[in-house]
Design an enzyme around this catalytic site. Structure first.
Site, PDB file in Angstrom:
ATOM      1  N   LYS A  22       0.847  -1.206   0.000  1.00 56.63           N
ATOM      2  CA  LYS A  22       0.000   0.000   0.000  1.00 56.63           C
ATOM      3  C   LYS A  22       0.883   1.257   0.000  1.00 56.63           C
ATOM      4  CE  LYS A  22      -1.747   1.476   4.028  1.00 56.63           C
ATOM      5  NZ  LYS A  22      -1.432   2.883   4.359  1.00 56.63           N
ATOM      6  N   ASN A  23       1.872   1.283   0.898  1.00 58.25           N
ATOM      7  CA  ASN A  23       2.634   2.515   1.091  1.00 58.25           C
ATOM      8  C   ASN A  23       3.633   2.783  -0.026  1.00 58.25           C
ATOM      9  OD1 ASN A  23       1.115   2.940   3.297  1.00 58.25           O
ATOM     10  ND2 ASN A  23       2.684   2.378   4.786  1.00 58.25           N
ATOM     11  N   ARG A  92      -3.867  10.880   4.525  1.00 61.13           N
ATOM     12  CA  ARG A  92      -2.694  11.763   4.626  1.00 61.13           C
ATOM     13  C   ARG A  92      -1.806  11.649   3.388  1.00 61.13           C
ATOM     14  NH1 ARG A  92       0.697  14.108   8.369  1.00 61.13           N
ATOM     15  NH2 ARG A  92       2.923  13.797   8.013  1.00 61.13           N
ATOM     16  N   CYS A 116      -4.796   9.495   9.902  1.00 63.17           N
ATOM     17  CA  CYS A 116      -5.210   8.672  11.048  1.00 63.17           C
ATOM     18  C   CYS A 116      -5.500   9.558  12.260  1.00 63.17           C
ATOM     19  CB  CYS A 116      -4.089   7.696  11.383  1.00 63.17           C
ATOM     20  SG  CYS A 116      -3.900   6.515  10.066  1.00 63.17           S
ATOM     21  N   ARG A 121      -0.111  15.143  13.278  1.00 65.64           N
ATOM     22  CA  ARG A 121       0.564  14.612  12.084  1.00 65.64           C
ATOM     23  C   ARG A 121       1.098  15.799  11.260  1.00 65.64           C
ATOM     24  NH1 ARG A 121      -0.799   9.516  10.637  1.00 65.64           N
ATOM     25  NH2 ARG A 121       1.123   9.612   9.408  1.00 65.64           N
ATOM     26  N   PRO A 122       2.143  16.439  11.729  1.00 63.37           N
ATOM     27  CA  PRO A 122       2.630  17.657  11.063  1.00 63.37           C
ATOM     28  C   PRO A 122       3.217  17.368   9.686  1.00 63.37           C
ATOM     29  CG  PRO A 122       4.157  16.953  12.752  1.00 63.37           C
ATOM     30  CD  PRO A 122       2.963  16.065  12.883  1.00 63.37           C
ATOM     31  N   ASP A 124       5.606  19.805   8.560  1.00 68.24           N
ATOM     32  CA  ASP A 124       6.619  20.866   8.521  1.00 68.24           C
ATOM     33  C   ASP A 124       7.858  20.461   7.732  1.00 68.24           C
ATOM     34  OD1 ASP A 124       6.805  19.064  10.783  1.00 68.24           O
ATOM     35  OD2 ASP A 124       8.582  20.211  11.371  1.00 68.24           O
ATOM     36  N   LEU A 125       8.248  19.194   7.802  1.00 63.55           N
ATOM     37  CA  LEU A 125       9.467  18.758   7.088  1.00 63.55           C
ATOM     38  C   LEU A 125       9.243  18.797   5.569  1.00 63.55           C
ATOM     39  CD1 LEU A 125      10.443  15.750   9.375  1.00 63.55           C
ATOM     40  CD2 LEU A 125      11.387  18.071   9.413  1.00 63.55           C
ATOM     41  N   ASP A 306       4.289   0.328  12.229  1.00 62.24           N
ATOM     42  CA  ASP A 306       3.025  -0.173  11.665  1.00 62.24           C
ATOM     43  C   ASP A 306       2.721  -1.594  12.093  1.00 62.24           C
ATOM     44  OD1 ASP A 306       3.305   1.564   8.465  1.00 62.24           O
ATOM     45  OD2 ASP A 306       2.791   2.238  10.486  1.00 62.24           O
ATOM     46  N   ARG A 398      -8.868  -0.037   4.370  1.00 58.81           N
ATOM     47  CA  ARG A 398      -7.905   0.925   3.808  1.00 58.81           C
ATOM     48  C   ARG A 398      -6.597   0.231   3.459  1.00 58.81           C
ATOM     49  NH1 ARG A 398      -6.911   6.281   7.153  1.00 58.81           N
ATOM     50  NH2 ARG A 398      -5.408   6.381   5.461  1.00 58.81           N
TER      51      ARG A 398
HETATM   52  C1  EPZ Z   1       4.413   6.724   6.452  1.00 62.39           C
HETATM   53  O1  EPZ Z   1       3.656   7.803   6.970  1.00 62.39           O
HETATM   54  C2  EPZ Z   1       3.436   5.554   6.322  1.00 62.39           C
HETATM   55  N1  EPZ Z   1       2.355   5.919   5.419  1.00 62.39           N
HETATM   56  C3  EPZ Z   1       2.860   5.217   7.707  1.00 62.39           C
HETATM   57  O2  EPZ Z   1       2.062   4.047   7.549  1.00 62.39           O
HETATM   58  C4  EPZ Z   1       4.005   4.887   8.662  1.00 62.39           C
HETATM   59  O3  EPZ Z   1       3.480   4.690   9.961  1.00 62.39           O
HETATM   60  C5  EPZ Z   1       5.015   6.046   8.697  1.00 62.39           C
HETATM   61  O4  EPZ Z   1       5.470   6.352   7.360  1.00 62.39           O
HETATM   62  C6  EPZ Z   1       6.233   5.717   9.544  1.00 62.39           C
HETATM   63  O5  EPZ Z   1       6.871   4.586   9.031  1.00 62.39           O
HETATM   64  C7  EPZ Z   1       2.582   5.920   4.082  1.00 62.39           C
HETATM   65  O6  EPZ Z   1       3.678   5.641   3.620  1.00 62.39           O
HETATM   66  C8  EPZ Z   1       1.420   6.288   3.218  1.00 62.39           C
HETATM   67  P1  EPZ Z   1       6.564   9.942   8.611  1.00 62.39           P
HETATM   68  P2  EPZ Z   1       4.298   9.302   7.009  1.00 62.39           P
HETATM   69  O7  EPZ Z   1       6.592  11.248   7.904  1.00 62.39           O
HETATM   70  O8  EPZ Z   1       5.144   9.523   5.831  1.00 62.39           O
HETATM   71  C9  EPZ Z   1       6.805  13.092  12.098  1.00 62.39           C
HETATM   72  C10 EPZ Z   1       0.104   2.737   7.672  1.00 62.39           C
HETATM   73  O9  EPZ Z   1      -0.380   2.214   8.684  1.00 62.39           O
HETATM   74  N2  EPZ Z   1       6.761  14.121  11.049  1.00 62.39           N
HETATM   75  O10 EPZ Z   1       7.682   8.974   8.373  1.00 62.39           O
HETATM   76  O11 EPZ Z   1       3.188  10.254   7.258  1.00 62.39           O
HETATM   77  C11 EPZ Z   1       5.502  12.326  12.230  1.00 62.39           C
HETATM   78  O12 EPZ Z   1       4.585  13.022  13.063  1.00 62.39           O
HETATM   79  C12 EPZ Z   1       0.643   4.157   7.748  1.00 62.39           C
HETATM   80  O13 EPZ Z   1       0.251   2.172   6.567  1.00 62.39           O
HETATM   81  C13 EPZ Z   1       7.014  15.441  11.382  1.00 62.39           C
HETATM   82  O14 EPZ Z   1       7.251  15.766  12.546  1.00 62.39           O
HETATM   83  O15 EPZ Z   1       5.190   9.200   8.317  1.00 62.39           O
HETATM   84  C14 EPZ Z   1       5.970  11.037  12.863  1.00 62.39           C
HETATM   85  O16 EPZ Z   1       6.104  11.229  14.260  1.00 62.39           O
HETATM   86  C15 EPZ Z   1       0.271   4.810   9.069  1.00 62.39           C
HETATM   87  N3  EPZ Z   1       6.986  16.391  10.410  1.00 62.39           N
HETATM   88  C16 EPZ Z   1       7.360  10.819  12.251  1.00 62.39           C
HETATM   89  O17 EPZ Z   1       7.753  12.093  11.728  1.00 62.39           O
HETATM   90  C17 EPZ Z   1       6.736  16.071   9.101  1.00 62.39           C
HETATM   91  O18 EPZ Z   1       6.743  16.976   8.234  1.00 62.39           O
HETATM   92  C18 EPZ Z   1       7.403   9.829  11.103  1.00 62.39           C
HETATM   93  O19 EPZ Z   1       6.398  10.216  10.181  1.00 62.39           O
HETATM   94  C19 EPZ Z   1       6.477  14.715   8.772  1.00 62.39           C
HETATM   95  C20 EPZ Z   1       6.505  13.759   9.756  1.00 62.39           C
END
Ligand code: EPZ
Length: 422
Positions: A22-23, A92, A116, A121-122, A124-125, A306, A398
Site C-alpha cells: 500500500k505505502n 494523509r 489517522c 501529524r505535522p 513541517d518537514l 506499523d 484501507r
Molecule cells: C508513512 O507515513 C506511512 N504511510 C505510515 O504508515 C508509517 O506509519 C510512517 O510512514 C512511519 O513509518 C505511508 O507511507 C502512506 P513519517 P508518514 O513522515 O510519511 C513526524 C500505515 O499504517 N513528522 O515517516 O506520514 C511524524 O509526526 C501508515 O500504513 C514530522 O514531525 O510518516 C511522525 O512522528 C500509518 N513532520 C514521524 O515524523 C513532518 O513533516 C514519522 O512520520 C512529517 C513527519
C-alpha cells in the site's frame, strides 16, 4: 458500516500470497504527475486507500483504472493543480501530490492532511524541504498554496531533522525536476522510499545513494512514463506472520521480500517461532505460547511502528511481562482500551506499554480506531474465547485486501456483516 464477527480459537494454517505494498503504491501514484502519459503499475493492491488516491487524481484530470492488480494511470491531461480537503482529509498520503505538482507545473494548492486519528501529524518537514528548493509556501484556510520561483525550483542541500517517509518522498519528487543538484540528508530508507527512487530513475531521474540516508539528485528537464511492479507489502506480511504465531499455527506467505522483514523475523524467532525463508516465501510455525519479547519501534530497518499494535496482541499470549515502546508516534496506542475490553492486561507509561501476558481473553464488541489498531483487534479476537464483533472495519479495508476472506482461507472463523452501527 460493516463489522466483522469472529469466533476465536482456530489456528491460522495454510498458504497465501502477499499483496503489493500500500505505502509504495501511495508514493508511486503521485509520481505519475511528473511526466504526462500512460503508466502500467502492476501488483497494485486493491485497497480503499488506492481508490481514494485514484479519485483525488481523477479530480485533477488523471485517469486511473484498477483491473485486478493492474493499475493504469493516464496523466496526459492534467486540468487542476488542486487537492481538495474532501479527498485529502480521508488519507494523509494525498499530500504526496504537492511535490510533483510544484515541480512539473510550478504551482499547487493542497489541503493540509487529516489521516489517522492518533497524535498530531505535522507536515513541517515537507514544507521546509520545498522552501529550500525555492518554493513560496503560504497557508490559507487549511490549504498549502505553493508556487515555484521564476525559472522553476532550484537544487539545494536539505537536511531532515527527523527521518520522515512522506517528507523524503515529497521533496525527492520535487527535486528530480529542479535545476541543479540537491542533497537530501537524513532521508528515510524505508523500502517504499527506495521503490519510489528506483521508479524515478527508471523515468529518467538522476539519483545516487538510493537505499541510504543521503540522496544526491541531479535535476533533469523532463521525465518519461514507465511501467513498474509494486514491491510486496511488508506490513501485511508481518500482520499474517504474527497472526499465525499467536494462534499457534503454521503459515507460508508467498511473494514477500524477506529482507524487508529482517527485524520482525528476528523478534518472532526471539519469541520462540520457527521461521524458514525460501526465496520470496516465508514459513512460520509456532506450537507454544510465545516468550515475552520487548520491542522498540524505529525507522527502517528497525521494528516498524506499523506492526506495533499487532505485536501487542501477540504479547497478550506470552507467559510473562513484555514492553512496547513506539519512538515514531507520540500517541499510537488507541488499540489499548479496546484490547482491555477483551480481557487484556496492558498499562501505559508515557510512550511505553507494559503487557502482562497469559490472561485469558474473552470475546467482546470492540471499535476500530485506525488501520493498524484494527488489525490488532482482529488478531486478539482470533484467540479470544467465544464471539467478538469488530466495528468500523472500513479502517481495515484501507490497508488490507479482503482480510476476512484471506483469514477465513487460513482457518479463521470470521465473517463480514453490514450494520447500522456508526
Ligand atoms: C508513512 O507515513 C506511512 N504511510 C505510515 O504508515 C508509517 O506509519 C510512517 O510512514 C512511519 O513509518 C505511508 O507511507 C502512506 P513519517 P508518514 O513522515 O510519511 C513526524 C500505515 O499504517 N513528522 O515517516 O506520514 C511524524 O509526526 C501508515 O500504513 C514530522 O514531525 O510518516 C511522525 O512522528 C500509518 N513532520 C514521524 O515524523 C513532518 O513533516 C514519522 O512520520 C512529517 C513527519
Amino acid at each position: 458500516m460493516d463489522k466483522f464477527v469472529i469466533t476465536g480459537g482456530k489456528p491460522l494454517a495454510g498458504r497465501i500470497t502477499i499483496s503489493g505494498a500500500k505505502n509504495a503504491t501511495l508514493a508511486i501514484m503521485p509520481a505519475t504527475l511528473l511526466a504526462g502519459g500512460v503508466y502500467h503499475l502492476t501488483n497494485t493492491p486493491n485497497l480503499r486507500d488506492v481508490w481514494t488516491l485514484s479519485r483525488l487524481l481523477g479530480s485533477m484530470g488523471v485517469h486511473a483504472e484498477l483491473n485486478d492488480t493492474d493499475l493504469f494511470v493516464d496523466t496526459s491531461n492534467i486540468t487542476s493543480y488542486e487537492a481538495p480537503y474532501e479527498h485529502v482529509k480521508k488519507m494523509r498520503a494525498s499530500f504526496h501530490v504537492l511535490g510533483p505538482l510544484l515541480a512539473r507545473y510550478g504551482e499547487a494548492k493542497v489541503s493540509l492532511p487529516g489521516g489517522c486519528a492518533w497524535g498530531p501529524r505535522p507536515v513541517d518537514l515537507h514544507l521546509k524541504g520545498l522552501e529550500k528548493l525555492g518554493a513560496q509556501i503560504d497557508l490559507e484556510a487549511g490549504y498549502v498554496i505553493a508556487r515555484a520561483p521564476e525559472g522553476g525550483l532550484r537544487g539545494a542541500r536539505i537536511h531532515f531533522d527527523i527521518s520522515s517517509v512522506g517528507a523524503t518522498e515529497n521533496v525527492m519528487m520535487a527535486a528530480v525536476l529542479a535545476k541543479g543538484s540537491t542533497t537530501l540528508s537524513n532521508a528515510a530508507v524505508e523500502p517504499e522510499v527506495t521503490a519510489l527512487a528506483r521508479m524515478l530513475v527508471n523515468m529518467g531521474a538522476k539519483i545516487e545513494g538510493i537505499g541510504t540516508t543521503t540522496l544526491e539528485i541531479e535535476g533533469v528537464p523532463e521525465l518519461k512514463t514507465v511501467n513498474e511492479e509494486t514491491i510486496p507489502d511488508r506490513i501485511e506480511a508481518g500482520t499474517f506472520l504474527i497472526g499465525a504465531a499467536m494462534t499457534r499455527g503454521k503459515i507460508t506467505l508467498d511473494k514477500t521480500n524477506p529482507y524487508h522483514l529482517a527485524a520482525v523475523i528476528a523478534k518472532l524467532e526471539e519469541s520462540g517461532c520457527e521461521v524458514d525463508v525460501n526465496g520470496d516465501s516465508i514459513t512460520l510455525t509456532m506450537e507454544t505460547a510465545p516468550k515475552p519479547t520487548d520491542i522498540t519501534t524505529s525507522p527502517y530497518p528497525g521494528f516498524p511502528t506499523d506492526l506495533q499494535a499487532q505485536w501487542m496482541a501477540y504479547m497478550l499470549m506470552a507467559d510473562g511481562t513484555s514492553s512496547i515502546t513506539d519512538t515514531i508516534y507520540t500517541d499510537r496506542f488507541k488499540h489499548v482500551p479496546e484490547l482491555l475490553r477483551l480481557g487484556a492486561d496492558v498499562e501505559m507509561a508515557e510512550n511505553t506499554a507494559i503487557i502482562k501476558g497469559g490472561k485469558k481473553l474473552s470475546g467482546a464488541t470492540v471499535m476500530s480506531t485506525d488501520l493498524r489498531a484494527s488489525a490488532s483487534l482482529i488478531l486478539a479476537a482470533l484467540v479470544a474465547e467465544g464471539r467478538s464483533e469488530i466495528l468500523r472495519v472500513y479502517h481495515l479495508d484501507r490497508g488490507y485486501e479482503a482480510i476476512e476472506k484471506r483469514l477465513g482461507a487460513l482457518g479463521a472463523q470470521i465473517r463480514r456483516e453490514r450494520t447500522e452501527e456508526f
